[in-house]
Design a protein around this motif. Structure first.
Motif, short mmCIF file in Angstrom:
data_model
loop_
_atom_site.label_atom_id
_atom_site.label_comp_id
_atom_site.label_asym_id
_atom_site.label_seq_id
_atom_site.Cartn_x
_atom_site.Cartn_y
_atom_site.Cartn_z
N LEU A 184 -14.59 -22.47 -24.64
CA LEU A 184 -14.62 -22.59 -26.02
C LEU A 184 -14.41 -21.03 -26.85
CD1 LEU A 184 -15.12 -24.39 -28.62
CD2 LEU A 184 -17.52 -23.63 -28.41
N VAL A 185 -15.05 -20.24 -26.01
CA VAL A 185 -14.99 -18.72 -26.47
C VAL A 185 -13.84 -18.08 -26.50
CG1 VAL A 185 -15.66 -16.41 -25.86
CG2 VAL A 185 -17.25 -18.23 -26.23
N LEU A 186 -12.99 -18.34 -25.13
CA LEU A 186 -11.45 -18.11 -24.87
C LEU A 186 -10.59 -18.58 -25.99
CD1 LEU A 186 -11.41 -18.09 -20.98
CD2 LEU A 186 -11.37 -16.00 -22.66
N LEU A 234 -21.71 -23.64 -18.93
CA LEU A 234 -21.43 -22.63 -19.09
C LEU A 234 -19.84 -22.04 -19.09
CD1 LEU A 234 -24.05 -20.57 -16.83
CD2 LEU A 234 -23.88 -20.55 -19.34
N PHE A 235 -19.07 -23.06 -18.24
CA PHE A 235 -17.48 -22.75 -18.11
C PHE A 235 -17.06 -23.49 -19.53
CE2 PHE A 235 -17.82 -21.20 -13.82
CZ PHE A 235 -16.55 -20.33 -13.90
N ARG A 236 -17.77 -24.71 -19.88
CA ARG A 236 -17.17 -25.23 -20.95
C ARG A 236 -17.38 -24.16 -22.21
NH1 ARG A 236 -19.61 -31.29 -20.39
NH2 ARG A 236 -17.89 -31.74 -18.98
N CYS A 237 -18.52 -23.23 -22.35
CA CYS A 237 -18.88 -22.49 -23.42
C CYS A 237 -17.50 -21.21 -23.18
CB CYS A 237 -20.25 -21.97 -23.17
SG CYS A 237 -21.59 -23.12 -23.72
N ARG A 244 -12.40 -16.75 -13.26
CA ARG A 244 -12.80 -17.57 -12.07
C ARG A 244 -12.88 -18.99 -11.93
NH1 ARG A 244 -12.62 -13.22 -8.47
NH2 ARG A 244 -13.97 -11.31 -9.40
N VAL A 245 -11.66 -19.64 -12.94
CA VAL A 245 -11.53 -20.86 -12.68
C VAL A 245 -10.63 -21.23 -11.45
CG1 VAL A 245 -10.68 -22.92 -13.99
CG2 VAL A 245 -11.98 -21.18 -15.06
N ARG A 265 -13.28 -31.48 -15.38
CA ARG A 265 -14.50 -31.95 -16.08
C ARG A 265 -14.83 -30.62 -16.83
NH1 ARG A 265 -17.95 -35.49 -11.61
NH2 ARG A 265 -16.59 -37.24 -11.69
N TRP A 266 -14.37 -29.45 -16.62
CA TRP A 266 -14.68 -28.34 -17.36
C TRP A 266 -14.13 -28.30 -18.63
CZ3 TRP A 266 -14.68 -23.86 -13.50
CH2 TRP A 266 -15.91 -23.92 -12.58
#
Length: 179
Positions: free
Chosen positions: A17-19, A11-14, A163-164, A57-58
């Motif tokens: 990508l969106v950001l 989800l954080f990788r997605c 929230r990273v 890793r994200w």
């Protein structure tokens, strides 16, 4: 069942990508038609560097290269030059942070800005060697300064909105890397 760590990482990788897609889209908008002016910050570098320094890793290498290649194509830059240069810088930042919980924000800012300045200088040198038109040194320095000024805001956005956060000692796996 998919374990929660894998789901959260995906989800954080997605989200990354969106950001990145939003940043590229906004930079492509014709907000000003007046030539010249102060160059804007490299928000794509700032966002990726913040995520790599906090949760390595994200931000996988393949995703970073894909985003930067698409940006090269859309911004009509020499394809592959900036992604190759920034990949070296991102891997340096990844090794420097190593998922550590001990890097203070001012130190992170200094490391990231110094890395960005080195990457911009390397890019300018390679463009000079290959005869590619490039901006003047003053414009490049302004670009580095604007990126340095934007970096704390990207840290704040990533921390409070996306929230990273930096990994806690309980979030580290056996090798000391944030999961």
């Amino acid at each position: 069942m998919v374990d929660p760590i894998t789901t959260r990482r995906f989800l954080f990788r997605c989200l990354l990508l969106v950001l990145c897609a939003v940043i590229i889209f906004v930079q492509m908008l014709p907000l000003s038609t007046i030539p010249g002016g102060i160059p804007g910050p490299d928000l794509l570098f700032c966002l990726t560097a913040v995520w790599i320094m906090r949760r390595p890793r994200w931000a996988p290498v393949a995703l970073i290269v894909l985003v930067h290649l698409v940006a090269d194509i859309l911004f009509l830059r020499p394809i592959g030059l900036w992604p190759a240069i920034t990949l070296v810088g991102y891997e340096y930042l990844r090794r420097k942070a190593g998922g550590s919980t001990e890097i203070s924000p001012p130190l992170e800012l200094g490391i990231s800005v110094a890395t960005f300045a080195a990457l911009v200088a390397t890019n300018a040198l390679l463009q000079f060697i290959f005869g590619i038109p490039q901006p003047t040194i003053g414009v490049l320095l302004l670009h580095v300064i604007m990126t340095a000024l934007a970096y704390p805001f990207v840290i704040a956005f990533s921390h409070y909105v996306a929230r990273v956060r930096r990994a806690k000692p309980t979030d580290l796996d056996g090798s000391g890397i944030a999961i």
